[in-house]
Design an enzyme around this catalytic site. Structure first.
Site, short mmCIF file in Angstrom:
data_model
loop_
_atom_site.label_atom_id
_atom_site.label_comp_id
_atom_site.label_asym_id
_atom_site.label_seq_id
_atom_site.Cartn_x
_atom_site.Cartn_y
_atom_site.Cartn_z
N GLY A 128 0.81 -1.21 0.00
CA GLY A 128 0.00 0.00 0.00
C GLY A 128 0.84 1.25 0.00
N ASN A 130 1.48 3.49 -2.33
CA ASN A 130 1.24 4.53 -3.34
C ASN A 130 0.42 5.71 -2.83
OD1 ASN A 130 -0.93 2.69 -3.16
ND2 ASN A 130 -1.77 3.43 -5.08
N SER A 131 0.06 5.71 -1.56
CA SER A 131 -0.69 6.85 -1.01
C SER A 131 -0.52 6.90 0.50
CB SER A 131 -2.18 6.75 -1.36
OG SER A 131 -2.77 5.64 -0.69
N GLY A 132 -0.86 8.06 1.08
CA GLY A 132 -0.87 8.21 2.53
C GLY A 132 0.47 7.95 3.19
N ILE A 133 0.43 7.35 4.35
CA ILE A 133 1.63 7.09 5.11
C ILE A 133 2.56 6.14 4.35
CG2 ILE A 133 2.54 6.03 7.22
CD1 ILE A 133 0.14 7.07 8.69
N GLY A 134 2.00 5.17 3.64
CA GLY A 134 2.83 4.27 2.86
C GLY A 134 3.66 5.00 1.82
N SER A 257 -2.90 -0.50 15.03
CA SER A 257 -3.69 0.66 15.46
C SER A 257 -3.99 0.57 16.94
CB SER A 257 -5.01 0.72 14.68
OG SER A 257 -5.86 1.72 15.21
N TYR A 290 -12.43 -4.06 11.71
CA TYR A 290 -11.13 -3.40 11.61
C TYR A 290 -10.34 -3.57 12.92
CZ TYR A 290 -7.75 0.43 11.16
OH TYR A 290 -6.61 1.19 11.12
#
Length: 406
Positions: A128, A130-134, A257, A290
């Site tokens: 993951g 390609n966006s956000g924290i990643g 989390s 989640y």
């Protein structure tokens, strides 16, 4: 002082200021020496203080050392698009003494964690990414020389992410590979493709996740949130653990989390109920699914560290920060509203990723000695917090989860 006056060295304001005719230079490996142009000689000791110095750490972020046609070393500042024969590290020279490690807290920016680090010999895999924290994690690793592989489902978005990273540094080594965590077959195919490259794996960041998704089953007949957030990563580690062991010392960072505290996996009799992991549509609630997946992340990280740490592979679960504004909440308008309202009071994107990198880079050594951990939000000095279902952690830590699988 009389000797300095006789030698013509008493006309400077600072003891570190060089007398006329002297020049400070540095070797390729960072040791400082002094050239006397009048007498055409060099020496290691400062002409006034008699001290030896070295450049602190590696080159600053964005700088690169190269050699011209005459064999002379020069330095390239990729950020400001300029070159110089002056070693930028000479502005931060220190005496040859042991430097105490720096402490970090929840407000530390990502680039502070990796400042001066040369990761050119490291291979990093991020799910993951390609966006956000990643994406921010991948960018920081790549800008410090690491070979970064983005394991993503959407290769089009992954290529766009690579383009953004290479806009900042054209020599960044980043590539994308297809990996669909919602398909166990897809995870196995990715693992085989990665092994076919015959490269090591030093850092694996299990970052991809989904949240507030409507109920659906994957092609494997499992609830999608559980499979993407946990089971896909579980299988990925099983397939690549031999590569990690051969690459030791290696690190695994599982992005979990703080919400793992707000659930459990036991039934009314106190026994583990595996049916809770992949519930039916009638008993499904997205946030609870989640939370359970994130609890599985913590338990998995602990057991993985116990098994692999004797082989030089450390594993940590981290919590990068509460209510981070990323694409994780995009599937439910109410969650998007809550994240938007909380945005002014939460960390910026450049802060939570320092947790991922700190765990993957600095804390790996400590974890290898003390045992895997789950990071808690806040300063290291406040100590760690114990996961709700795991009472044998004693690793200190930091902050939250995240990332949408794109």
């Amino acid at each position: 002082m009389a000797a300095l006056k006789y030698a013509g060295m008493d006309d400077t304001d600072s003891e570190d200021e060089l007398p006329p005719g002297w020049e400070e230079r540095s070797t390729k490996d960072g040791w400082v020496y002094y050239a006397n142009h009048d007498e055409m000689k060099t020496q290691w000791e400062h002409p006034k203080t008699g001290k030896k110095k070295r450049c602190a750490g590696d080159l600053p972020y964005g700088w690169e050392q190269e050699t011209d046609d005459k064999g002379q070393v020069f330095y390239v500042d990729h950020i400001n698009k300029r070159t110089t024969y002056f070693d930028p590290r000479q502005a931060f020279t220190v005496e040859d003494v042991v430097v105490k490690p720096k402490r970090y807290d929840g407000n530390t920016a990502a680039l502070e964690i990796l400042q001066g680090r040369d990761l050119s010999d490291k291979v990093v895999l991020i799910t993951g990414g390609n966006s956000g924290i990643g994406f921010e994690t991948a960018k920081s690793f790549a800008l410090h020389g690491a070979q970064v592989i983005l394991a993503c489902r959407n290769l089009s978005r992954a290529r766009k992410a690579i383009g953004l990273i290479q806009q900042e540094w054209h020599k960044a080594r980043v590539e994308a590979m297809m990996c669909d965590l919602a398909s166990l077959r897809g995870v196995r195919e990715f693992s085989e493709a990665f092994k076919a490259k015959n490269i090591p794996l030093h850092i694996l960041v299990c970052n991809a996740a989904v949240c507030t998704q409507p109920w659906r089953l994957t092609e494997d007949g499992l609830e999608s949130t559980f499979q993407i957030c946990h089971l896909g990563h579980f299988l990925l580690l099983q397939c690549l653990q031999d590569v990690l062991r051969r690459s030791a010392p290696a690190r695994v960072v599982v992005v979990s989390s703080e919400s793992h505290r707000f659930t459990d996996l036991v039934d009314s009799c106190g026994k583990v109920d595996l049916d809770l992991l992949s519930p039916s549509q009638s008993s499904y609630w997205s946030m609870l699914a989640y939370n359970r997946a994130k609890l599985c992340n913590v338990l998995f990280s602990t057991e993985l560290h116990r098994r692999l740490s004797p082989h030089g592979v450390s594993c940590n679960a981290v919590h990068p920060g509460n209510m981070m504004y990323t694409s994780l909440h995009r599937s439910w308008w109410l969650m998007t509203l809550l994240f938007t309202l909380a945005r002014p009071f939460t960390k910026s994107m450049i802060c939570p990723i320092n947790t991922t990198r700190r765990m993957s880079w600095r804390w790996g050594e400590a974890a290898s000695r003390r045992g895997g951990g789950c990071g808690s939000q806040g300063d290291e000095s406040r100590g760690g917090v114990r996961p709700a279902a795991v009472q044998d952690h004693d690793e200190r830590g930091k902050d939250d989860d995240e990332q949408a699988l794109m």
